[in-house]
Design an enzyme around this catalytic site. Structure first.
Site, PDB file in Angstrom:
ATOM      1  N   LEU A   8       0.665  -1.228   0.170  1.00 43.97           N
ATOM      2  CA  LEU A   8       0.007   0.075   0.010  1.00 43.97           C
ATOM      3  C   LEU A   8       0.872   1.258   0.149  1.00 43.97           C
ATOM      4  O   LEU A   8       0.428   2.452   0.249  1.00 43.97           O
ATOM      5  CB  LEU A   8      -0.997   0.174   1.200  1.00 43.97           C
ATOM      6  N   GLY A   9       2.112   1.206  -0.256  1.00 43.85           N
ATOM      7  CA  GLY A   9       3.064   2.228  -0.093  1.00 43.85           C
ATOM      8  C   GLY A   9       3.271   3.098  -1.646  1.00 43.85           C
ATOM      9  O   GLY A   9       2.531   2.503  -2.444  1.00 43.85           O
ATOM     10  N   ASP A  32      -0.386  -5.895   3.471  1.00 41.27           N
ATOM     11  CA  ASP A  32       0.358  -4.642   4.214  1.00 41.27           C
ATOM     12  C   ASP A  32      -0.205  -4.612   5.618  1.00 41.27           C
ATOM     13  O   ASP A  32      -1.164  -5.628   6.038  1.00 41.27           O
ATOM     14  CB  ASP A  32      -0.258  -3.378   3.411  1.00 41.27           C
ATOM     15  N   ARG A  34      -1.600  -2.036   6.798  1.00 37.81           N
ATOM     16  CA  ARG A  34      -2.698  -0.957   6.857  1.00 37.81           C
ATOM     17  C   ARG A  34      -3.918  -1.584   6.162  1.00 37.81           C
ATOM     18  O   ARG A  34      -3.558  -2.401   5.332  1.00 37.81           O
ATOM     19  CB  ARG A  34      -2.189   0.191   6.179  1.00 37.81           C
ATOM     20  N   TYR A 139      18.546   3.557   7.196  1.00 34.19           N
ATOM     21  CA  TYR A 139      17.752   3.228   5.998  1.00 34.19           C
ATOM     22  C   TYR A 139      18.990   2.471   4.840  1.00 34.19           C
ATOM     23  O   TYR A 139      18.983   1.425   4.700  1.00 34.19           O
ATOM     24  CB  TYR A 139      17.384   4.002   5.188  1.00 34.19           C
ATOM     25  N   LYS A 143      20.009  -1.305   3.879  1.00 33.68           N
ATOM     26  CA  LYS A 143      19.692  -1.907   2.513  1.00 33.68           C
ATOM     27  C   LYS A 143      21.241  -2.395   2.080  1.00 33.68           C
ATOM     28  O   LYS A 143      21.042  -3.339   1.074  1.00 33.68           O
ATOM     29  CB  LYS A 143      19.359  -0.703   1.673  1.00 33.68           C
TER      30      LYS A 143
END
Ligand code: VAH
Length: 308
Positions: A8-9, A32, A34, A139, A143
């Protein structure tokens, strides 16, 4: 069947739609933590899925005969600095769960990386795939871990792990979530709403960018490329670079009287640690990556979509 986590991003909504068009709605499961709004929904199965819950993910994989998993769940650069513990959990443990699932159930797995995996000691212009990687954000560090662990599982267990180092992604219909490059999306909304924009990066901060349709089409090409055609597991991918001053001038050509002012904040230091431009020639050679939109094409299309 394909499972998309973090569906949902900013990238997930469009990627699920594209995959459903290509492979059939019922062959793509979006998940997700959400609840999808109507705008996020496209016809096809949605399941509540938390990458931190290994058992629950495994039941989705087994019960739906999932063969490919795309893990988009992550906290991006800016929000990751504000919520370090959650960024470590989602970006590291969440990824590790999906990678372990890929090993146990022979899944093809794609988990994006980012230009944020590079750091201040990386050569900043025309940055190659293989170079110094000492990122300074949580972040970026997570990664680099994704890339190295994914490649380890590929070498040692034969997992078909794939990753793309995305640049900043500009999208019309979805909002980015806490990235340093988000200004490049906000500036369009602000131009149409207020005819002005206060930018949190300085005017000459060049960053690699890409328009969402190119990102999604490129991702699907990479995801479906035969594994033998890949000489690497992780690839740089970009389209063009610009500075806030340059994008602001492009918009002002199309939005009369539009003006940008500059008030750099903590995100300036993050942007200054990243490449100004990427060399993505190996992606173009190995699996035919190429962007359809240039800077002007993207600006025109963004304004058409946002003016509707
Ligand atoms: C961010 N949009 O700004 C993301 C992306 C390269 C940028 O990783 O954090």
């Amino acid at each position: 069947k394909i499972l998309v986590t973090g569906a949902l991003g900013q990238l997930g909504v469009g990627l699920v739609q594209l995959l459903r068009n290509k492979y059939g709605a019922n062959n793509v499961i979006s998940s997700d933590v959400r609840k999808p709004t109507a705008a996020m929904r496209s016809e096809g199965p949605f399941v509540f899925g938390d990458v931190l819950d290994y058992k629950q993910l495994e039941s989705i994989v087994v019960n739906n005969d999932v063969t490919w998993i795309i893990n988009l769940s992550a906290l991006l650069s800016a929000v990751g600095e504000m919520h370090m513990d959650r960024a470590l959990a989602i970006n590291m443990q969440g990824f590790q769960n999906t990678l372990e699932l890929a090993k146990r159930h022979q899944l093809r797995i794609l988990c994006p990386s980012t230009i944020g995996a590079f750091g201040p000691s990386t050569p900043r212009d025309n940055t190659p795939d293989l170079t110094i990687m000492r990122p300074t954000t949580i972040y970026g560090i997570t990664k680099v871990h994704v890339e190295l662990m994914g490649e380890y599982y590929h070498r040692r267990f034969g997992v078909d792990f794939r990753s793309l180092r995305y640049p900043g992604i500009i999208s019309a219909d979805t909002e980015p979530g806490g990235g340093t490059t988000d200004y490049a999306v906000q500036i369009f909304h602000s131009a149409l709403k207020d005819n002005a924009y206060k930018c949190y990066l300085g005017p000459d901060t060049a960053l690699p960018m890409m328009y969402l349709p190119d990102c999604l089409n490129g991702t699907v090409s990479f995801l479906s490329a035969p594994t033998e055609s890949l000489t690497q597991r992780t690839y740089n991918m970009a389209a063009f670079s610009f500075t806030p001053k340059e994008i602001s001038a492009k918009i002002a050509e199309r939005v009369k009287g539009f003006e940008t002012t500059y008030e750099p904040d903590y995100r300036q230091a993050i942007a200054d640690s990243w490449p100004r431009s990427l060399d993505d020639s190996i992606a173009r050679k190995d699996w035919g990556w190429k962007n359809e939109y240039d800077l002007d094409g993207m600006v025109d299309d963004m304004l058409v979509r946002l003016r509707k």
